[in-house]
Design a protein around this motif. Structure first.
Motif, PDB file in Angstrom:
ATOM      1  N   CYS A 118       0.206   3.747  -3.146  1.00  0.00           N
ATOM      2  CA  CYS A 118      -0.563   4.931  -2.775  1.00  0.00           C
ATOM      3  C   CYS A 118       0.295   6.182  -2.665  1.00  0.00           C
ATOM      4  O   CYS A 118      -0.215   7.231  -2.297  1.00  0.00           O
TER       5      CYS A 118
ATOM      6  N   GLY B   4       1.446   6.051  -7.348  1.00  0.00           N
ATOM      7  CA  GLY B   4       0.150   6.261  -6.705  1.00  0.00           C
ATOM      8  C   GLY B   4      -0.691   7.273  -7.452  1.00  0.00           C
ATOM      9  O   GLY B   4      -1.894   7.082  -7.643  1.00  0.00           O
ATOM     10  N   LEU B   5      -0.071   8.362  -7.893  1.00  0.00           N
ATOM     11  CA  LEU B   5      -0.784   9.381  -8.658  1.00  0.00           C
ATOM     12  C   LEU B   5      -1.290   8.805  -9.978  1.00  0.00           C
ATOM     13  O   LEU B   5      -2.441   9.030 -10.374  1.00  0.00           O
ATOM     14  N   THR B   6      -0.466   8.037 -10.647  1.00  0.00           N
ATOM     15  CA  THR B   6      -0.860   7.418 -11.921  1.00  0.00           C
ATOM     16  C   THR B   6      -2.019   6.452 -11.719  1.00  0.00           C
ATOM     17  O   THR B   6      -2.977   6.453 -12.499  1.00  0.00           O
ATOM     18  N   LEU B   7      -1.945   5.627 -10.667  1.00  0.00           N
ATOM     19  CA  LEU B   7      -3.028   4.681 -10.414  1.00  0.00           C
ATOM     20  C   LEU B   7      -4.329   5.390 -10.067  1.00  0.00           C
ATOM     21  O   LEU B   7      -5.402   4.961 -10.504  1.00  0.00           O
ATOM     22  N   ARG B   8      -4.259   6.472  -9.303  1.00  0.00           N
ATOM     23  CA  ARG B   8      -5.481   7.230  -8.989  1.00  0.00           C
ATOM     24  C   ARG B   8      -6.071   7.860 -10.234  1.00  0.00           C
ATOM     25  O   ARG B   8      -7.292   7.892 -10.418  1.00  0.00           O
ATOM     26  N   MET B   9      -5.213   8.380 -11.119  1.00  0.00           N
ATOM     27  CA  MET B   9      -5.723   8.980 -12.360  1.00  0.00           C
ATOM     28  C   MET B   9      -6.372   7.926 -13.249  1.00  0.00           C
ATOM     29  O   MET B   9      -7.453   8.151 -13.803  1.00  0.00           O
TER      30      MET B   9
ATOM     31  N   SER C  59       0.831  -1.202   0.000  1.00  0.00           N
ATOM     32  CA  SER C  59       0.000   0.000   0.000  1.00  0.00           C
ATOM     33  C   SER C  59       0.864   1.250   0.000  1.00  0.00           C
ATOM     34  O   SER C  59       0.497   2.259  -0.597  1.00  0.00           O
TER      35      SER C  59
ATOM     36  N   GLY D 194      -7.654   5.076 -12.287  1.00  0.00           N
ATOM     37  CA  GLY D 194      -8.887   4.646 -11.631  1.00  0.00           C
ATOM     38  C   GLY D 194     -10.011   5.650 -11.833  1.00  0.00           C
ATOM     39  O   GLY D 194     -11.163   5.275 -12.060  1.00  0.00           O
ATOM     40  N   GLY D 195      -9.686   6.939 -11.760  1.00  0.00           N
ATOM     41  CA  GLY D 195     -10.680   7.976 -11.992  1.00  0.00           C
ATOM     42  C   GLY D 195     -11.202   7.957 -13.421  1.00  0.00           C
ATOM     43  O   GLY D 195     -12.410   8.101 -13.649  1.00  0.00           O
TER      44      GLY D 195
END
Length: 73
Positions: A38, A43-48, A34, A50-51
């Motif tokens: 995260c 983490g930023l790439t995965l959040r983008m 994690s 996912g969004g």
């Protein structure tokens, strides 16, 4: 003033973490994973991503729903 208990650590935001994991060897597999997924660029790439995926799922569901609701009979 130094803390008396060595397991009490202070972060740079003045928060107290009692019994925190101090070395990577003590961290569990889930905590390391994690921490990697995260934080930072990954983490930023995965959040983008996912969004964007969530946006397209909602868009497609809305399109299909609108198609069937407003379909001519």
């Amino acid at each position: 003033m130094e803390p008396q208990d060595p397991s009490v650590q202070y972060s740079r935001w003045e928060e107290v973490s009692v019994g925190a994991v101090s070395s990577p060897e003590e961290a569990s597999c889930w905590q390391r994973l994690s921490g990697k997924l995260c934080a930072g660029r990954l983490g930023l790439t995965l959040r983008m991503l996912g969004g964007l995926a969530l946006f397209w799922v909602i868009f497609i569901l809305g399109y299909v729903t609108g198609y069937f609701i407003h379909k001519c009979k």
